[in-house]
Design a protein around this motif. Structure first.
Motif, PDB file in Angstrom:
ATOM      1  N   VAL A   1     -13.317 -38.648  43.528  1.00 15.61           N
ATOM      2  CA  VAL A   1     -11.977 -38.444  44.087  1.00 15.61           C
ATOM      3  C   VAL A   1     -11.811 -39.302  45.336  1.00 15.61           C
ATOM      4  O   VAL A   1     -12.650 -39.240  46.247  1.00 15.61           O
ATOM      5  CB  VAL A   1     -11.778 -36.953  44.447  1.00 15.61           C
ATOM      6  CG1 VAL A   1     -10.449 -36.752  45.163  1.00 15.61           C
ATOM      7  CG2 VAL A   1     -11.841 -36.107  43.191  1.00 15.61           C
ATOM      8  N   PRO A   2     -10.753 -40.102  45.412  1.00 12.19           N
ATOM      9  CA  PRO A   2     -10.514 -40.865  46.645  1.00 12.19           C
ATOM     10  C   PRO A   2     -10.379 -39.915  47.831  1.00 12.19           C
ATOM     11  O   PRO A   2      -9.692 -38.896  47.752  1.00 12.19           O
ATOM     12  CB  PRO A   2      -9.196 -41.594  46.364  1.00 12.19           C
ATOM     13  CG  PRO A   2      -9.093 -41.650  44.872  1.00 12.19           C
ATOM     14  CD  PRO A   2      -9.726 -40.381  44.383  1.00 12.19           C
ATOM     15  N   HIS A   3     -11.040 -40.240  48.909  1.00 14.44           N
ATOM     16  CA  HIS A   3     -10.994 -39.382  50.082  1.00 14.44           C
ATOM     17  C   HIS A   3     -11.243 -40.200  51.339  1.00 14.44           C
ATOM     18  O   HIS A   3     -11.818 -41.285  51.294  1.00 14.44           O
ATOM     19  CB  HIS A   3     -12.032 -38.258  49.978  1.00 14.44           C
ATOM     20  CG  HIS A   3     -13.443 -38.746  49.835  1.00 14.44           C
ATOM     21  ND1 HIS A   3     -13.983 -39.136  48.617  1.00 14.44           N
ATOM     22  CD2 HIS A   3     -14.441 -38.921  50.738  1.00 14.44           C
ATOM     23  CE1 HIS A   3     -15.227 -39.521  48.773  1.00 14.44           C
ATOM     24  NE2 HIS A   3     -15.527 -39.406  50.060  1.00 14.44           N
ATOM     25  N   GLU A   4     -10.801 -39.637  52.437  1.00 16.11           N
ATOM     26  CA  GLU A   4     -11.000 -40.261  53.748  1.00 16.11           C
ATOM     27  C   GLU A   4     -11.881 -39.344  54.584  1.00 16.11           C
ATOM     28  O   GLU A   4     -11.619 -38.146  54.702  1.00 16.11           O
ATOM     29  CB  GLU A   4      -9.660 -40.474  54.450  1.00 16.11           C
ATOM     30  CG  GLU A   4      -9.780 -41.047  55.855  1.00 16.11           C
ATOM     31  CD  GLU A   4      -8.462 -41.105  56.599  1.00 16.11           C
ATOM     32  OE1 GLU A   4      -8.444 -41.648  57.720  1.00 16.11           O
ATOM     33  OE2 GLU A   4      -7.458 -40.590  56.058  1.00 16.11           O
TER      34      GLU A   4
ATOM     35  N   MET B   1     -20.617 -34.402  48.993  1.00 14.26           N
ATOM     36  CA  MET B   1     -21.334 -34.769  47.769  1.00 14.26           C
ATOM     37  C   MET B   1     -20.492 -34.452  46.536  1.00 14.26           C
ATOM     38  O   MET B   1     -20.491 -35.218  45.562  1.00 14.26           O
ATOM     39  CB  MET B   1     -22.687 -34.062  47.713  1.00 14.26           C
ATOM     40  CG  MET B   1     -23.702 -34.622  48.697  1.00 14.26           C
ATOM     41  SD  MET B   1     -25.360 -33.892  48.542  1.00 14.26           S
ATOM     42  CE  MET B   1     -25.144 -32.335  49.426  1.00 14.26           C
ATOM     43  N   LEU B   2     -19.780 -33.334  46.562  1.00 12.03           N
ATOM     44  CA  LEU B   2     -18.918 -32.990  45.429  1.00 12.03           C
ATOM     45  C   LEU B   2     -17.787 -33.996  45.265  1.00 12.03           C
ATOM     46  O   LEU B   2     -17.441 -34.378  44.139  1.00 12.03           O
ATOM     47  CB  LEU B   2     -18.347 -31.581  45.610  1.00 12.03           C
ATOM     48  CG  LEU B   2     -19.315 -30.425  45.364  1.00 12.03           C
ATOM     49  CD1 LEU B   2     -18.631 -29.101  45.659  1.00 12.03           C
ATOM     50  CD2 LEU B   2     -19.835 -30.438  43.930  1.00 12.03           C
TER      51      LEU B   2
ATOM     52  N   MET C   1      -4.044 -38.544  49.854  1.00 14.91           N
ATOM     53  CA  MET C   1      -5.502 -38.628  49.735  1.00 14.91           C
ATOM     54  C   MET C   1      -6.154 -37.465  50.487  1.00 14.91           C
ATOM     55  O   MET C   1      -5.728 -37.106  51.575  1.00 14.91           O
ATOM     56  CB  MET C   1      -6.004 -39.966  50.301  1.00 14.91           C
ATOM     57  CG  MET C   1      -7.512 -40.123  50.254  1.00 14.91           C
ATOM     58  SD  MET C   1      -8.132 -41.640  51.007  1.00 14.91           S
ATOM     59  CE  MET C   1      -7.464 -42.841  49.843  1.00 14.91           C
ATOM     60  N   ILE C   2      -7.195 -36.912  49.902  1.00 16.03           N
ATOM     61  CA  ILE C   2      -7.950 -35.849  50.547  1.00 16.03           C
ATOM     62  C   ILE C   2      -8.624 -36.388  51.807  1.00 16.03           C
ATOM     63  O   ILE C   2      -9.163 -37.500  51.821  1.00 16.03           O
ATOM     64  CB  ILE C   2      -8.999 -35.279  49.580  1.00 16.03           C
ATOM     65  CG1 ILE C   2      -8.323 -34.418  48.514  1.00 16.03           C
ATOM     66  CG2 ILE C   2     -10.055 -34.464  50.319  1.00 16.03           C
ATOM     67  CD1 ILE C   2      -9.270 -33.866  47.478  1.00 16.03           C
TER      68      ILE C   2
END
Length: 212
Positions: free
Chosen positions: A24-27, A17-18, A1-2
Motif C-alpha cells: 500500500v502506498p504510504h508516507e 511491516m504490514l 495516501m496513508i
C-alpha cells in the motif's frame, strides 16, 4: 495516501511491516522523540496519549498499534491477513493479538520503564528484573506454540499477528535471554527477518541488520 507517524523501531514497526506486505502506498512521518515532539500539543491532537504510532487513512485518525494492524487487515481482505470471520482460526488470531498487546507488550513497558512502577528509584532494578523473568516465560510459551505448529504463529498462514510478534521479540534483544535464544522462536524470527516486506520496512526506518 496513508500516513504513518513513526520513530525508528518503535510500536509503529508492526503496522509498517504490514503496509509493506500489502504494498500500500504510504508516507512515513518521523516523530522526533529526542526533542519530545510526541509530547507536544500538535501531536497530541492526533493521539492525546502522546504515544507512537498514529495512522491517518483519509478522514480516519487512528492510534493503538493493534487497532491499526486490524484496520489494515480489514481494509485489505484480499491479502488474507486475518482468517475468515466466525472461524476458530479467527478466534485464535484475536487471542494471540490480544495476548501480544495486553500481556507481552504491557510487560515490555514495565521492563523498559520500571521507574513508573515505584516511588523509590532504587527499587526500579528489581522491578525490571521481575519483568524480564515474566517475559522469559511468555516467550517460552510462544516458542512451544511454534514448535507444535508453525511456520507462523497461526500455523501455515502468515497473518496480522506475525509482524506484531516480530516487533516485540526484537525489543527483547538486549535481555539476558532474548527471544531469539529459543529453538522454534529463533527459527521463526529468522524466517520473518528474511521476508522482503520486513527488509523494506527496516531499511525505510534506517535500522540495520541484525533485526533481532
Amino acid at each position: 495516501m496513508i500516513q504513518l507517524y513513526y520513530a525508528p523501531g518503535n510500536a509503529n514497526l508492526a503496522p509498517h511491516m504490514l503496509l509493506e506486505e500489502l504494498g500500500v502506498p504510504h508516507e512515513l512521518i518521523l516523530v522526533d522523540r529526542d526533542n519530545h515532539v510526541h509530547r507536544g500539543a500538535a501531536y497530541r491532537k492526533l493521539n492525546p496519549n502522546g504515544l507512537i504510532p498514529v495512522l491517518i487513512d483519509g478522514d480516519l485518525v487512528l492510534y493503538e498499534t493493534a487497532a491499526i494492524c486490524l484496520h489494515l487487515a480489514d481494509t485489505h481482505p484480499e491479502a488474507g491477513l486475518v482468517p475468515p470471520l466466525g472461524s476458530a482460526e479467527r478466534a485464535h488470531c484475536y487471542k494471540w493479538l490480544m495476548h501480544l498487546t495486553n500481556t507481552v507488550q504491557a510487560e515490555m513497558i514495565t521492563y523498559f520503564y520500571p521507574e513508573r512502577m515505584v516511588d523509590d528509584a532504587a527499587a526500579g532494578a528489581q522491578v525490571k528484573a521481575h519483568a524480564e523473568a515474566r517475559l522469559a516465560q511468555m516467550f517460552d510459551l510462544i516458542d512451544a506454540e511454534l514448535a507444535g505448529g508453525g511456520p507462523y504463529l497461526l500455523g501455515a498462514q502468515f497473518s496480522v499477528v506475525d509482524p506484531y510478534l516480530f516487533m516485540l521479540a526484537r525489543w527483547s534483544r538486549m535481555m539476558v535471554r532474548p527471544a531469539r535464544n529459543r529453538p522454534a522462536l529463533g527459527q521463526y524470527l529468522e524466517r520473518m527477518a528474511a521476508r522482503p516486506a520486513v527488509v523494506r520496512a527496516f531499511a525505510a526506518e534506517g535500522i540495520a541488520a541484525p533485526f533481532c
